[in-house]
Scaffold this motif. Structure first.
Motif, mmCIF file in Angstrom:
data_model
loop_
_atom_site.group_PDB
_atom_site.id
_atom_site.type_symbol
_atom_site.label_atom_id
_atom_site.label_comp_id
_atom_site.label_asym_id
_atom_site.label_seq_id
_atom_site.Cartn_x
_atom_site.Cartn_y
_atom_site.Cartn_z
ATOM 1 N N SER A 58 0.795 -1.228 0.000
ATOM 2 C CA SER A 58 0.000 0.000 0.000
ATOM 3 C C SER A 58 0.825 1.273 0.000
ATOM 4 C CB SER A 58 -0.931 0.011 1.221
ATOM 5 O OG SER A 58 -0.167 -0.090 2.418
ATOM 6 N N ASP A 59 2.122 1.191 0.306
ATOM 7 C CA ASP A 59 2.958 2.388 0.382
ATOM 8 C C ASP A 59 4.283 2.155 -0.334
ATOM 9 O OD1 ASP A 59 3.826 4.927 1.078
ATOM 10 O OD2 ASP A 59 4.543 4.308 3.063
ATOM 11 N N GLN A 68 2.681 2.402 -8.511
ATOM 12 C CA GLN A 68 1.790 2.669 -7.385
ATOM 13 C C GLN A 68 0.361 2.279 -7.736
ATOM 14 O OE1 GLN A 68 2.076 6.686 -5.935
ATOM 15 N NE2 GLN A 68 4.291 6.597 -5.682
ATOM 16 N N LEU A 72 -2.139 -0.723 -6.263
ATOM 17 C CA LEU A 72 -3.487 -0.445 -5.773
ATOM 18 C C LEU A 72 -4.514 -1.313 -6.498
ATOM 19 C CD1 LEU A 72 -5.312 1.228 -3.945
ATOM 20 C CD2 LEU A 72 -5.384 2.980 -5.732
ATOM 21 N N LEU A 75 -4.227 -4.834 -5.033
ATOM 22 C CA LEU A 75 -4.780 -4.938 -3.680
ATOM 23 C C LEU A 75 -6.304 -4.855 -3.713
ATOM 24 C CD1 LEU A 75 -2.191 -2.715 -1.779
ATOM 25 C CD2 LEU A 75 -2.420 -5.210 -1.622
ATOM 26 N N GLN A 76 -6.832 -3.995 -4.572
ATOM 27 C CA GLN A 76 -8.292 -3.873 -4.680
ATOM 28 C C GLN A 76 -8.924 -5.132 -5.267
ATOM 29 O OE1 GLN A 76 -8.638 -0.212 -6.926
ATOM 30 N NE2 GLN A 76 -8.869 1.032 -5.073
#
Length: 271
Positions: A58-59, A68, A72, A75-76
């Motif tokens: 996430s970072d 990035q 995301l 992860l989504q």
């Protein structure tokens, strides 16, 4: 046979062919598990010599906007560290030769549990790790345990890594050295070949490991130019952007493999 020897064998074979390796980066689970697996499986046939598989986090502080956003998206879609290792296992059912390196950050590994992660990574068929936020002062955390499991730990040498620090950075490195071609994040400005050539020459004074150049390489011409004096060229953001721009999963797969074929042709012309 030690699985980590895939890297040594691949670089030795390419040295005998007198050509640099094409190292391709994709993010695990982007845009979803099945599409990501199809992209991964097709990379060797498209011309990838070594694969870097990004562990979504996430970072991702060392990565630019393209990666990035890829993290995301992954992860989504529900991608987890366990599913990233499952991608490797599924890949290995069909390909036992192509070296595969996991790249990312320490937090997902730490949360998974280091010893459990390394055991599972070995069983899955992982050859190496690139963990960008663990400096050599923390080699006891992951680098040395990875070596005990037969997993290479690949170090990054950046434009700000001076000659005094290089021996410390490279001390426990194995597999290859990742030469960061520009100051900044992934997918940034294009590297200057003269500057990178000097940097690679300086690195060779400190290591016998193969040297891969990455960050900011987006097309065949750049890859071929940098491949003239390096052992490998790494392309990531340009491939990840193929996924971002694609209208359908089929389009994403075709675009990534198409660009990989173009880049591989550039590697064959590099010398």
């Amino acid at each position: 046979m030690n699985d980590a020897s895939r890297l040594d064998k691949r670089f030795a074979a390419l040295k005998a062919e007198n050509r640099p390796a094409l190292v391709t980066y994709i993010t695990a689970g982007d845009p979803g598990f099945e599409t990501s697996l199809d992209i991964l499986k097709g990379l060797p046939a498209a011309g990838a010599d070594v694969i870097e598989l990004g562990m979504p986090f996430s970072d991702p502080m060392a990565d630019g906007p393209a990666i990035q956003k890829a993290a995301l998206r992954a992860l989504q879609s529900g991608q987890t560290q366990a599913q990233t290792l499952e991608l490797v296992r599924a890949f290995r059912r069909e390909d036992t030769q192509t070296p595969l390196v996991l790249m990312g950050y320490y937090n997902p590994i730490y949360r998974y549990d280091v010893e459990r992660f390394l055991d599972d990574a070995v069983r899955a068929g992982v050859d190496g790790l690139i963990v960008v936020d663990l400096p050599p002062e923390h080699d006891d955390e992951l680098c040395l345990p990875a070596a005990q499991h037969g997993i290479d730990f690949i170090r990054l040498a950046t434009p700000t890594t001076d000659a005094k620090r290089l021996p410390r950075v490279l001390g426990n490195a194995s597999g290859f050295v990742y030469c960061v071609s520009v100051t900044g994040v992934t997918g940034g400005r294009a590297p200057t070949s003269q500057h990178v050539e000097r940097t690679v020459g300086q690195l060779r004074e400190h290591t016998h490991l193969p040297i891969a150049v990455g960050f900011g390489i987006r097309n065949t011409e750049q890859a071929a130019t940098l491949g003239r004096f390096s052992d490998a060229v790494v392309v990531g953001s340009a491939l990840v952007e193929c996924v971002e721009r694609a209208a359908t999963p089929h389009d994403a797969i075709a675009a990534v493999h198409g660009l990989t074929r173009e880049l591989a042709e550039g590697m064959r012309r590099a010398r």
